[in-house]
Design an enzyme around this catalytic site. Structure first.
Site, short mmCIF file in Angstrom:
data_model
loop_
_atom_site.label_atom_id
_atom_site.label_comp_id
_atom_site.label_asym_id
_atom_site.label_seq_id
_atom_site.Cartn_x
_atom_site.Cartn_y
_atom_site.Cartn_z
N ASN A 212 15.20 -33.84 10.60
CA ASN A 212 15.62 -32.83 9.63
C ASN A 212 16.38 -31.74 10.38
OD1 ASN A 212 13.70 -31.02 10.75
ND2 ASN A 212 12.13 -31.64 9.29
N GLU A 215 14.41 -30.00 13.21
CA GLU A 215 14.20 -30.87 14.36
C GLU A 215 15.50 -31.09 15.14
OE1 GLU A 215 10.65 -33.27 11.98
OE2 GLU A 215 12.68 -34.10 12.13
N ASP A 283 9.13 -38.74 5.04
CA ASP A 283 8.58 -40.09 5.15
C ASP A 283 9.21 -41.01 4.11
OD1 ASP A 283 6.74 -39.23 7.13
OD2 ASP A 283 5.35 -38.53 5.58
#
Length: 336
Positions: A212, A215, A283
């Site tokens: 993301n 990150e 996820d």
């Protein structure tokens, strides 16, 4: 941005049930405690909640596995759990979804990773998260357990169509073990997807990674504030980590795909006006993405399917999954 007919996407969704995905990652027990507001405490300026019920759902890498299973594929999940009630409840939840759990090994020296969310609200209103309490162990697992995982991985990977590595920083992965897993997958010519919170660089050589924005900023070493900065960083990181593709997810701003020859494609968010809960959306993205790639979808179509799946799951409360029927309906509604 290229448009695709709904049929072009749906034909790949229909192939999901023919696929088997191996998921290796940090499995987490997501415990939800449901309570009703009762009164203010006399002990402190806090609300007293009356416990109603609680449940344990699949979190972390287990949530990615649950999303893949919900879309119809067979899933072989590898990881570590503790010898405790949370671990046993998590296994029961996973087996109830027909997820293979023989590759989840018990480590009696550490607790099952657990995130407890307290949800409060009356019967007639939407319950909201009040607080979250995490019980996580981030130290590396033992060499013995690492050997168990690698042995199981090598013995069973040939039966899988693709592999997903889900790294939440809870001790499953090290630079040494990551290279071994990536090499073993490459030996069998398997598609590999990586969702790593803290050490994307350890998965060098994977087919695709899905950090993301936060990150990506962390691994790049600079906060990425504009689309131009995202694109500059994405091109560099894809090459530096020897990835075939890099997908940076950007929440309400959509997602950006980086491909060979410095090709860049930005996809607007499928749903940014009906966001209820973003828990576990990452996820859902990576789970749908790896499944679509395993179904031989071109990466441009795979990211669209992942985008639509994320748009569905953020409308739901807590860690949630997307079904084949829901995804097909979303594709048809959006027209491509």
């Amino acid at each position: 941005m290229q448009k695709y007919a709904s049929e072009d996407l749906i034909k790949y969704i229909k192939r999901f049930k023919q696929k088997k995905i191996m998921v290796l990652g940090d499995v987490i027990a997501d415990r939800f405690v449901i309570a009703d507001p009762d009164r203010l405490s006399r002990e402190a300026p806090v609300l007293i909640l009356r416990h109603k019920k609680e449940k344990v759902l699949a979190g972390g890498g287990a949530n990615a596995a649950a999303n893949i299973a919900s879309l119809g594929a067979e899933v072989d999940l590898l990881g570590i759990r503790g010898d405790d009630p949370s671990g046993r409840a998590l296994i029961a939840e996973l087996e109830g979804k027909n997820i293979i759990t023989e590759g989840i090994f018990v480590d009696a020296s550490r607790p099952t990773a657990e995130k407890t969310r307290i949800l409060a609200g009356g019967e007639q209103i939407v319950r909201q998260q009040v607080v979250r309490v995490d019980k996580l162990e981030s130290s590396s697992i033992s060499e013995k357990l690492q050997s168990y995982l690698l042995k199981y991985f090598r013995e069973n990977i040939k039966e899988a169509d693709a592999v997903l590595f889900s790294d939440y920083g809870n001790g499953i992965f090290s630079k040494k073990s990551c290279s071994r897993f990536i090499e073993a997958a490459a030996e069998h010519d398997k598609i590999t997807a990586v969702d790593s919170r803290y050490q994307l660089d350890a998965f060098q050589g994977a087919v695709i990674a899905t950090p993301n924005l936060e990150e990506a900023s962390q691994v790049y070493g600079k906060e990425l504030k504009t689309q131009a900065e995202v694109e500059e960083a994405g091109v560099e990181m894809r090459e530096r980590f020897e990835l075939k593709y890099l997908l940076i997810t950007q929440g309400g701003d959509g997602m950006t795909l980086f491909a060979p020859e410095a090709k860049i494609e930005h996809i607007p968010a499928a749903n940014f006006s009906e966001v209820f809960d973003v828990t576990g959306a990452g996820d859902t993205v990576v789970g749908t993405l790896i499944l679509a790639l395993a179904a031989s979808a071109p990466v441009e179509i795979a990211i669209r399917l992942a985008n639509y799946a994320a748009g569905i799951v953020v409308r739901k409360s807590g860690v949630a999954v997307v079904s084949e029927a829901e995804l097909i309906k979303e594709v048809i509604k959006n027209g491509s």
